[in-house]
Write an enzyme that holds these catalytic residues in place. Structure first.
Site, PDB file in Angstrom:
ATOM      1  N   HIS A  18     -11.662   8.277   2.349  1.00  0.00           N
ATOM      2  CA  HIS A  18     -13.099   7.853   1.511  1.00  0.00           C
ATOM      3  C   HIS A  18     -12.364   7.454   0.155  1.00  0.00           C
ATOM      4  O   HIS A  18     -12.795   7.966  -0.856  1.00  0.00           O
ATOM      5  CB  HIS A  18     -13.968   8.718   1.360  1.00  0.00           C
ATOM      6  CG  HIS A  18     -15.215   8.010   0.937  1.00  0.00           C
ATOM      7  ND1 HIS A  18     -16.537   8.552   1.314  1.00  0.00           N
ATOM      8  CD2 HIS A  18     -15.672   6.912   0.261  1.00  0.00           C
ATOM      9  CE1 HIS A  18     -17.513   7.736   0.638  1.00  0.00           C
ATOM     10  NE2 HIS A  18     -17.036   6.867   0.134  1.00  0.00           N
TER      11      HIS A  18
ATOM     12  N   ARG B  82     -20.121   4.236   5.157  1.00  0.00           N
ATOM     13  CA  ARG B  82     -20.510   5.397   5.303  1.00  0.00           C
ATOM     14  C   ARG B  82     -20.395   5.978   6.777  1.00  0.00           C
ATOM     15  O   ARG B  82     -20.660   5.359   7.830  1.00  0.00           O
ATOM     16  CB  ARG B  82     -22.122   5.687   4.858  1.00  0.00           C
ATOM     17  CG  ARG B  82     -22.361   5.770   3.636  1.00  0.00           C
ATOM     18  CD  ARG B  82     -21.707   6.838   2.744  1.00  0.00           C
ATOM     19  NE  ARG B  82     -22.334   6.875   1.391  1.00  0.00           N
ATOM     20  CZ  ARG B  82     -21.368   6.315   0.278  1.00  0.00           C
ATOM     21  NH1 ARG B  82     -20.103   5.719   0.807  1.00  0.00           N
ATOM     22  NH2 ARG B  82     -21.895   6.132  -0.869  1.00  0.00           N
TER      23      ARG B  82
ATOM     24  N   GLU C 184     -17.157  14.748   5.676  1.00  0.00           N
ATOM     25  CA  GLU C 184     -16.025  14.527   4.846  1.00  0.00           C
ATOM     26  C   GLU C 184     -16.020  15.759   3.907  1.00  0.00           C
ATOM     27  O   GLU C 184     -16.781  16.392   3.224  1.00  0.00           O
ATOM     28  CB  GLU C 184     -16.375  13.315   3.822  1.00  0.00           C
ATOM     29  CG  GLU C 184     -16.344  12.220   4.907  1.00  0.00           C
ATOM     30  CD  GLU C 184     -16.708  10.857   3.968  1.00  0.00           C
ATOM     31  OE1 GLU C 184     -16.740  10.859   2.682  1.00  0.00           O
ATOM     32  OE2 GLU C 184     -16.801  10.012   4.417  1.00  0.00           O
TER      33      GLU C 184
HETATM   34  C1  DGY Z   1     -19.697   4.624  -3.340  1.00  0.00           C
HETATM   35  O1  DGY Z   1     -19.818   4.288  -4.712  1.00  0.00           O
HETATM   36  O2  DGY Z   1     -20.735   4.591  -2.711  1.00  0.00           O
HETATM   37  C2  DGY Z   1     -18.465   4.822  -2.746  1.00  0.00           C
HETATM   38  O3  DGY Z   1     -18.233   4.913  -1.365  1.00  0.00           O
HETATM   39  C3  DGY Z   1     -17.895   6.391  -3.470  1.00  0.00           C
HETATM   40  O4  DGY Z   1     -18.593   7.437  -2.830  1.00  0.00           O
END
Ligand code: DGY
Length: 319
Positions: A284, A236, A265
């Site tokens: 992502h 993240r 994002e």
């Molecule tokens: C998650 O599942 O957390 C991935 O990063 C997709 O957002």
């Protein structure tokens, strides 16, 4: 009037999965962004369940607009979009999709490591820009084998990355708050956070984002890394002080980075990251494959239906 209880769906779902929910509930489908921002009072007063994505903040004011809500099923393993304490206080069960995306995110992570260290994206830009001409070879990069991979946050995904890195000839070290008992995949050895930052040639961040881990990596951490080190973040964006990362990349205090996630994002068009050659920027996509997204969607639907029916969902975040 169907007489069925109402469920919101603000995630992309295949028709057969939607049909499973529709068999039991009246479904209100919404786009998968921040859909409740403009909700009028009472609009969703009867909604009891919600299947959503990480793009949707689920905070106190959103929960207040959904007074009958019993379950939020997040179509993701991460649930940093959700105020779990506020949901728990309201008796709302939160669910996520653990397990089914580990292999896909691990594969992306290994790709990002190789991309950063071997300069694959830069090399491709070099070819496409017509710079690969006689007498102008692409600058040498460095080997991956013989180097040390440091995994900050050795969980399910790290345990899949470690043996692949070991197979590539890397030594693997990891840091968790508590060392893992017994053998760790890839022969990964425990290191203190300081030791890991100081010795790893590639630092991979795989820590979940919570209030406690916001800004987990900052200027002092980049300063502690080797000048030749690469930083890889498939987790993240908000785990990292992005200004500090940009400064470290700009001043070449570290050699480079590969980021599948950023604080904002999609990445804003004026982000300074876009001006830097020594960073690989991905949109992502860790779990973004047909098979993995299908598995996540199936689990998210199972979680929603199980939770609403009073069965224990596989991906229960709170009780
Ligand atoms: C998650 O599942 O957390 C991935 O990063 C997709 O957002």
């Amino acid at each position: 009037m169907t007489g069925k209880s109402k469920v919101l769906v603000s995630a992309p779902l295949a028709a057969d999965l939607l049909a499973r929910i529709e068999a039991e509930y009246e479904v209100i489908q919404l786009p998968s962004a921040n859909v409740l921002r403009g909700a009028t009072a009472g609009e969703y007063a009867e909604v009891i369940g919600w299947l959503t994505t990480v793009k949707q903040p689920v905070n106190e004011s959103v929960l207040a607009a959904l007074p009958a809500l019993r379950t939020v099923s997040n179509y993701a393993v991460g649930y940093d979009n959700i105020d779990v304490a506020a949901a728990t206080d309201r008796g709302v069960q939160i669910c996520n999709t653990p397990g089914v995306l580990d292999d896909a995110v691990a594969a992306l992570t290994v790709g990002a490591i190789l991309n950063a260290v071997r300069g694959l994206s830069r090399a491709e830009r070099f070819v496409r820009a017509g710079q690969w001409v006689a007498g102008n070879a692409f600058p040498l990069t460095t080997d991956v084998h013989g180097k040390t991979l440091g995994i900050l946050g050795m969980g399910r995904i790290g345990k899949r990355v470690a043996p692949v890195a070991a197979a590539l000839g890397m030594r693997v070290i990891y840091h968790n708050r508590t060392p893992i008992a017994g053998e760790v995949p890839g022969g990964a050895e425990y290191a203190s956070r300081d030791e890991l930052l100081a010795t790893a040639d590639v630092v991979v961040l795989l820590v979940p984002l919570t209030e406690a881990t916001k800004g987990f990596i900052g200027a002092a951490d980049f300063a502690a890394m080797k000048e030749s080190a690469f930083f890889v973040n498939p987790a993240r964006g908000a785990l990292v002080d992005e200004d500090a990362l940009i400064a470290a990349l700009r001043s070449e205090a570290i050699a480079g980075a590969a980021l599948d996630v950023t604080v904002v994002e999609p990445l804003p068009a004026d982000s300074p990251l876009l001006e830097l050659e020594n960073v690989t920027l991905l949109p992502h996509i860790g779990s973004a494959t047909v098979e993995t997204r299908r598995a996540m969607a199936e689990l998210a639907v199972d979680n929603l239906l199980d939770s609403l029916a009073g069965r224990t969902p596989k991906g229960a975040v709170n009780d």
